[in-house]
Write a protein that holds these residues in place. Structure first.
Motif, PDB file in Angstrom:
ATOM      1  N   UNK A 158       0.840  -1.193   0.000  1.00  0.00           N
ATOM      2  CA  UNK A 158       0.000   0.000   0.000  1.00  0.00           C
ATOM      3  C   UNK A 158       0.878   1.248   0.000  1.00  0.00           C
ATOM      4  N   UNK A 159       0.299   2.345  -0.488  1.00  0.00           N
ATOM      5  CA  UNK A 159       0.965   3.646  -0.409  1.00  0.00           C
ATOM      6  C   UNK A 159       0.681   4.246   0.956  1.00  0.00           C
ATOM      7  N   UNK A 160       1.730   4.588   1.688  1.00  0.00           N
ATOM      8  CA  UNK A 160       1.576   5.141   3.042  1.00  0.00           C
ATOM      9  C   UNK A 160       2.615   6.251   3.210  1.00  0.00           C
ATOM     10  N   UNK A 161       2.253   7.497   2.900  1.00  0.00           N
ATOM     11  CA  UNK A 161       3.227   8.593   2.896  1.00  0.00           C
ATOM     12  C   UNK A 161       3.756   8.941   4.276  1.00  0.00           C
ATOM     13  N   UNK A 162       4.981   9.439   4.283  1.00  0.00           N
ATOM     14  CA  UNK A 162       5.630   9.948   5.498  1.00  0.00           C
ATOM     15  C   UNK A 162       5.869  11.443   5.303  1.00  0.00           C
ATOM     16  N   UNK A 163       5.477  12.232   6.304  1.00  0.00           N
ATOM     17  CA  UNK A 163       5.711  13.682   6.275  1.00  0.00           C
ATOM     18  C   UNK A 163       6.533  14.056   7.495  1.00  0.00           C
ATOM     19  N   UNK A 164       7.665  14.736   7.267  1.00  0.00           N
ATOM     20  CA  UNK A 164       8.558  15.074   8.380  1.00  0.00           C
ATOM     21  C   UNK A 164       8.288  16.457   8.949  1.00  0.00           C
ATOM     22  N   UNK A 165       7.779  17.355   8.145  1.00  0.00           N
ATOM     23  CA  UNK A 165       7.473  18.688   8.645  1.00  0.00           C
ATOM     24  C   UNK A 165       8.707  19.459   9.055  1.00  0.00           C
ATOM     25  N   UNK A 166       8.476  20.508   9.840  1.00  0.00           N
ATOM     26  CA  UNK A 166       9.548  21.373  10.313  1.00  0.00           C
ATOM     27  C   UNK A 166       9.874  21.068  11.769  1.00  0.00           C
ATOM     28  N   UNK A 167      11.084  21.357  12.166  1.00  0.00           N
ATOM     29  CA  UNK A 167      11.449  21.255  13.579  1.00  0.00           C
ATOM     30  C   UNK A 167      10.659  22.285  14.370  1.00  0.00           C
ATOM     31  N   UNK A 168      10.349  21.952  15.611  1.00  0.00           N
ATOM     32  CA  UNK A 168       9.566  22.855  16.449  1.00  0.00           C
ATOM     33  C   UNK A 168      10.397  24.065  16.867  1.00  0.00           C
ATOM     34  N   UNK A 169       9.903  25.266  16.520  1.00  0.00           N
ATOM     35  CA  UNK A 169      10.551  26.503  16.952  1.00  0.00           C
ATOM     36  C   UNK A 169       9.519  27.608  16.919  1.00  0.00           C
ATOM     37  N   UNK A 170       9.694  28.615  17.786  1.00  0.00           N
ATOM     38  CA  UNK A 170       8.729  29.710  17.842  1.00  0.00           C
ATOM     39  C   UNK A 170       8.619  30.468  16.523  1.00  0.00           C
ATOM     40  N   UNK A 171       9.734  30.846  15.861  1.00  0.00           N
ATOM     41  CA  UNK A 171       9.608  31.621  14.620  1.00  0.00           C
ATOM     42  C   UNK A 171       8.888  30.877  13.497  1.00  0.00           C
ATOM     43  N   UNK A 172       9.058  29.538  13.462  1.00  0.00           N
ATOM     44  CA  UNK A 172       8.509  28.768  12.346  1.00  0.00           C
ATOM     45  C   UNK A 172       7.186  28.086  12.692  1.00  0.00           C
ATOM     46  N   UNK A 173       6.636  28.386  13.882  1.00  0.00           N
ATOM     47  CA  UNK A 173       5.468  27.622  14.342  1.00  0.00           C
ATOM     48  C   UNK A 173       4.268  27.775  13.405  1.00  0.00           C
ATOM     49  N   UNK A 174       3.906  29.004  13.053  1.00  0.00           N
ATOM     50  CA  UNK A 174       2.751  29.216  12.170  1.00  0.00           C
ATOM     51  C   UNK A 174       2.956  28.553  10.816  1.00  0.00           C
ATOM     52  N   UNK A 175       4.162  28.687  10.290  1.00  0.00           N
ATOM     53  CA  UNK A 175       4.465  28.058   9.012  1.00  0.00           C
ATOM     54  C   UNK A 175       4.369  26.542   9.099  1.00  0.00           C
ATOM     55  N   UNK A 176       4.864  25.991  10.214  1.00  0.00           N
ATOM     56  CA  UNK A 176       4.823  24.532  10.397  1.00  0.00           C
ATOM     57  C   UNK A 176       3.394  24.016  10.419  1.00  0.00           C
ATOM     58  N   UNK A 177       2.510  24.716  11.140  1.00  0.00           N
ATOM     59  CA  UNK A 177       1.120  24.283  11.228  1.00  0.00           C
ATOM     60  C   UNK A 177       0.418  24.410   9.889  1.00  0.00           C
ATOM     61  N   UNK A 178       0.701  25.484   9.146  1.00  0.00           N
ATOM     62  CA  UNK A 178       0.082  25.660   7.832  1.00  0.00           C
ATOM     63  C   UNK A 178       0.527  24.573   6.860  1.00  0.00           C
TER      64      UNK A 178
END
Length: 413
Positions: A158-178
């Motif tokens: 089966x196809x089962x994607x992996x998403x790593x996202x961004x490291x947790x940090x205050x400056x990048x938080x909004x971008x990470x959630x979006x």
């Protein structure tokens, strides 16, 4: 510090762990359980500020060390250490990644992920995905969980994607959630997502709540850690795999105890399986045909205990009250009010079982208009008073200590 009999000089042992993390704290607790269950006398060094735990460790005038080798700085600092060392950390698919000369106690990543995978499949989720962490030396354990997930997907075809996202940090938080929200929207629904930690699972929940993605109807989420702190920060209770961290701590202490008497275990590896799954709302997936009912239940899960009414649910869904009631009768065989009441009752039962608050406070926090009304609901729905329910749960726990773990298979970050 453990006090020894007058005739026994305690061994000086350093515990190199980040006690800010639930994974490390539970390993330390396992070491403590071993000490309490034996006549072992250890004088323990555990730095209260984890950022300072390596300062001068090469000059530690002690007898042995138990250390978290998932932290590259710890592993580097202990190269060539003259003292007996027991390493604790992640399991590796490639045996060459283990420290060759040290005994190593590992959490079994393959079994952690397999348990979460099997749970989501059993909940009826046709699609699976994983939310991981960016590639980094300090995240090697997360990449190992990715490998285990990808192997399961290949084996199942089966196809089962992996998403790593961004490291947790205050400056990048909004971008990470979006960015995380965009990824969630792109997945076929319904989908079950395994997060490599409860912390990452909380990110998923936040993104779903912000963007109106129904959990668990559209996205079911399971973490790894069973971290009580994470559960206090989410409106929807989070299912999580329970790692065998206390057993890891006990096993590490037992090995070091033997090494202090002259035993040597170079290259020995012990993999500790998970304990089970704490199954909560985030994976209680029930296939529903009506998007209106899915959206309504998503709202109810978040706000039932704040005293919401049927009209407010209908306003959120964007249809009339009568239409919403009709959809609920067809799909749930109940009214919207009954659905709200069920969530309030479940929340009250959980609080009473944990003995976190008195009955009057439970009534207020769970959205009942009065203590008397909560009593009436308990009598009508369960045939007992809140106090009688609390006593019955306590009695059941003494008879069956594992009854609170309905799925067999405790976490990290």
């Amino acid at each position: 510090m453990n006090r020894a009999p007058a005739s026994q000089t305690p061994h000086r042992i350093a515990l190199l762990f980040n006690a800010n993390k639930v994974y490390d704290r539970e390993i330390i607790a396992g070491i403590g359980h071993y000490l309490r269950s034996t006549r072992v006398a250890w004088d323990l060094f555990l730095e209260e500020d984890f950022r300072c735990r390596l300062a001068g460790i090469e000059r530690f005038d002690g007898d042995g060390i138990i250390a978290d080798f998932d932290d590259p700085a710890v592993a580097e600092a202990l190269i060539g250490c003259r003292l007996p060392v027991v390493a604790v950390g992640s399991s590796f698919e490639d045996p060459a990644h283990y420290p060759p000369e040290l005994p190593y106690i590992a959490t079994d990543n393959a079994k952690l992920v397999s348990l979460a995978w099997t749970h989501l499949i059993g909940a009826g989720l046709p699609h699976l995905a994983m939310y991981s962490l960016p590639v980094a030396q300090e995240n090697r354990w997360a990449q190992e969980r990715e490998l285990a997930f990808q192997k399961l997907a290949r084996d199942e075809g089966v196809a089962a994607p992996v998403y790593r996202g961004l490291a947790t940090s205050a400056p990048a938080w909004n971008q990470a959630i979006e960015q995380l929200s965009e990824w969630l929207h792109s997945l076929p629904k319904p989908v079950g997502v395994i997060a490599v930690t409860d912390a990452r699972a909380r990110h998923l929940l936040q993104a779903c709540l912000i963007h109106g993605i129904a959990v668990p109807e559209q996205v079911a989420i399971i973490g790894i850690d069973n971290d009580p702190l994470t559960r206090t920060l989410t409106r929807i209770p989070l299912s999580s795999v329970i790692q065998g961290t206390e057993e890891m701590g006990k096993t590490a202490a037992h090995l070091l105890h033997q090494m202090l008497s002259g035993a040597r275990f170079p290259g020995r590896r012990i993999l500790v399986p998970p304990v089970g799954i704490n199954v909560l709302e985030s994976t209680k997936h029930e296939p529903l045909s009506s998007p209106h009912v899915m959206r309504a239940r998503h709202f109810i899960r978040q706000y039932a205990c704040q005293g919401i009414k049927t009209e407010q649910v209908a306003d959120y869904v964007g249809i009339s009250r009568s239409s919403l009631e009709e959809y609920f009768r067809r799909e749930r065989q109940c009214t919207v009010h009954q659905e709200i009441l069920r969530h309030k009752l479940d929340a009250a039962k959980a609080m009473l079982a944990s003995r976190d608050a008195a009955s009057a406070e439970v009534a207020i926090r769970c959205g009942f208009t009065s203590l008397q009304y909560m009593y009436a609901v308990f009598k009508r729905e369960l045939g007992c008073t809140p106090r009688e329910y609390q006593d019955s749960v306590a009695l059941e726990a003494t008879r069956s200590p594992t009854s609170a773990r309905p799925d067999s298979g405790h976490g990290r970050q």
